[in-house]
Design an enzyme around this catalytic site. Structure first.
Site, PDB file in Angstrom:
ATOM      1  N   GLU A   1      -4.407   1.563  15.773  1.00 38.70           N
ATOM      2  CA  GLU A   1      -4.583   0.539  14.738  1.00 38.70           C
ATOM      3  C   GLU A   1      -5.679  -0.453  15.142  1.00 38.70           C
ATOM      4  OE1 GLU A   1      -3.239   1.098  11.983  1.00 38.70           O
ATOM      5  OE2 GLU A   1      -3.397  -0.777  10.850  1.00 38.70           O
TER       6      GLU A   1
ATOM      7  N   HIS B   1     -11.074   1.409   6.988  1.00 38.16           N
ATOM      8  CA  HIS B   1      -9.890   1.412   7.847  1.00 38.16           C
ATOM      9  C   HIS B   1      -9.577   2.839   8.325  1.00 38.16           C
ATOM     10  CE1 HIS B   1      -5.842  -0.110   9.095  1.00 38.16           C
ATOM     11  NE2 HIS B   1      -5.538   1.170   8.944  1.00 38.16           N
ATOM     12  N   GLU B   2      -9.473   3.757   7.377  1.00 38.54           N
ATOM     13  CA  GLU B   2      -9.128   5.132   7.766  1.00 38.54           C
ATOM     14  C   GLU B   2     -10.252   5.771   8.584  1.00 38.54           C
ATOM     15  OE1 GLU B   2      -6.139   5.788   7.552  1.00 38.54           O
ATOM     16  OE2 GLU B   2      -5.573   4.296   6.057  1.00 38.54           O
TER      17      GLU B   2
END
Ligand code: ZN
Length: 492
Positions: free
Chosen positions: A287, A257-258
């Protein structure tokens, strides 16, 4: 005499240096700083932030922005962005800025304690103050349709409360249906992923995965933090964090995700570094990239056809569990209380609840003291579960305590956009799974770099989305993609 455009750029470099100093302090605070350092750190950071703010809104910055003569498209975009930021920052009286900063520092402290002691009443007066200030802030910005729009626009330029409602209305029904159909299949066993997992092995493995998808470790690094985040010091220095919990997927998907955020940040043109043109354009689009790499790549069958062997070698206990079983476990759908631990499907229901409550409080339709009851009633209605404590209910998220009100819908926008962008990429590149299954992520990364990352903040988000996907943000690709994925996975 230097021309106005050059003077403006020099000013922006100065402001950037002060801001980055504060960002590095913040990164350090969340990774390595000893606990006792926090008081002085708060002072250092707030002084730097004030200096950066004063320097940015100074009369000469405004004068240069007005009189600058852009000679390129990039400079035109730069001036547009600076004008928007100036408008947002100069519309607020400095009394309000200071009051908000103070309230959010106090708010954060009060929230940490209230959450630890499960004591909403102790937090309520501070939260009330934060909502009052946000209301005042929204009035300063002005709005035509809905007070919520004024706050949302800070995080997602051009988005409106009406669009958010349309988005939630479109997904609410189909998502609740799908969750029910999956629940009818009986529970999925993911107990084999819980337990103690060697931290060094997780560290090594998560680095292996983020490097494989294209995150450049010569221009970034990964450290550990209690709450994973990604932050940017410059185009060539992007920091990821991850965490190691007694649940193996936490570090793997947290890292992916990061790294998705990080790939976006590393993709900005070097020539734009240290200016507002560099970096992701909005929270929703940002996002979309973290979710794309985490969910559409990372939680796909193809990814684990490629990556499961490495995982099993790092953790031999997994050799007893098939790829099918693993895949179902990491895509397990289960209504739960905590947003950040929610699965891909129920996640948006958590967001809808926060949006409805925020909106009602801002409009004076719900009193702050009644938030816990409203919260619990909505969890029962949308997820069929009732939090036993406020700590696992309305006190769980940090956002309101810092005065970040109007922020939550961008998470759902990110989810929708991740599928919409994926569909556009698939139309261009064909079978993406075939690439992922052999670990060939470069075509995917190249496509995203060309279409999105290299555009930095040059175009407003709505314009960027329309040019990348050929249409405005909508729910159809998201619903179709999710439906297909889970029907496949569960055979329903
Ligand atoms: Zn994120």
């Amino acid at each position: 005499m230097a021309n106005a455009l050059e003077s403006l750029k020099d000013r922006l470099f100065d402001v950037n240096a002060l801001n980055v100093a504060a960002v590095i302090m913040d990164w350090d605070q969340q990774t390595y700083m000893p606990k006792q350092g926090s008081d002085a750190r708060a002072e250092h950071m707030s002084i730097l932030s004030r200096m950066a703010h004063e320097m940015f809104v100074a009369d000469d910055t405004q004068r240069w922005t007005e009189s600058a003569q852009p000679t390129s498209e990039d400079d035109e975009a730069l001036i547009r962005i600076v004008k928007r930021q100036l408008l947002l920052k100069t519309k607020l009286p400095s009394r309000l800025v200071e009051e908000k900063m103070k309230a959010s520092v106090l708010g954060h402290e009060a929230w940490v304690n209230a959450r630890a002691n499960n004591d909403f009443n102790a937090f309520a007066p501070v939260l009330e103050k934060l909502f009052d200030l946000s209301r005042e802030e929204a009035e300063c910005y002005g709005y035509s349709d809905d007070i919520y729009t004024a706050l949302l626009d800070i995080y997602e330029e051009g988005a409106t409360a009406g669009e958010v409602r349309t988005m939630f209305d479109a997904i609410k029904g189909p998502q609740v249906e799908l969750v029910k159909a999956i629940a009818a299949q009986g529970p999925v066993d993911d107990s084999f992923l819980h337990g103690e997992w060697d931290t060094a092995a997780q560290q090594k493995l998560t680095l292996h995965y983020v490097k494989a998808i294209g995150f450049d470790l010569e221009r970034g690094r990964q450290d550990t933090a209690p709450h994973p985040f990604c932050t940017t010091f410059s185009v060539n220095d992007v920091r990821l964090t991850t965490r190691f919990k007694p649940y193996l997927p936490s570090s793997i998907f947290g890292s992916l995700h990061e790294a998705g955020h990080g790939l976006y940040e590393q993709g900005s043109p070097k020539a734009w570094d240290r200016t507002p043109l560099a970096g992701g354009v909005s929270l929703g689009v940002h996002e979309s990239q973290s979710r794309l790499w985490e969910n559409l790549v990372g939680r796909s069958r193809a990814f684990w056809e490629w990556g499961y062997g490495d995982l099993q070698n790092a953790f031999p206990a997994l050799k007893d569990h098939s790829l099918d079983k693993f895949l179902k476990a990491v895509n397990r759908v289960q209504p739960s209380f905590i947003r950040v631990e929610a699965d891909e499907l129920t996640y948006n229901l958590h967001i809808i609840i926060r949006f409805e409550i925020e909106s009602a409080v801002l409009k004076g339709e719900l009193a702050v003291k009644d938030i816990p009851d409203a919260w619990n009633a909505k969890y029962e209605e949308y997820l069929g579960i009732t939090p036993k404590t406020d700590s696992e209910g309305c006190l769980q998220d940090v956002h309101w305590s810092m005065g970040s009100i109007g922020y939550f819908p961008t998470y759902t926008m990110g989810n929708l956009l991740s599928y919409q962008i994926w569909a556009a990429m698939q139309a261009d590149l064909g079978d993406l799974d075939a690439l992922i299954a052999v670990g060939d992520f470069a075509p995917i990364l190249n496509w995203l770099q060309t279409k999105i990352y290299r555009q930095g903040s040059k175009f407003p988000p709505k314009e960027l989305i329309a040019s990348v996907t050929g249409k405005p943000m909508g729910a159809e690709d998201y619903l179709a993609g999710l439906g297909a994925k889970y029907r496949n996975l569960y055979g329903i």
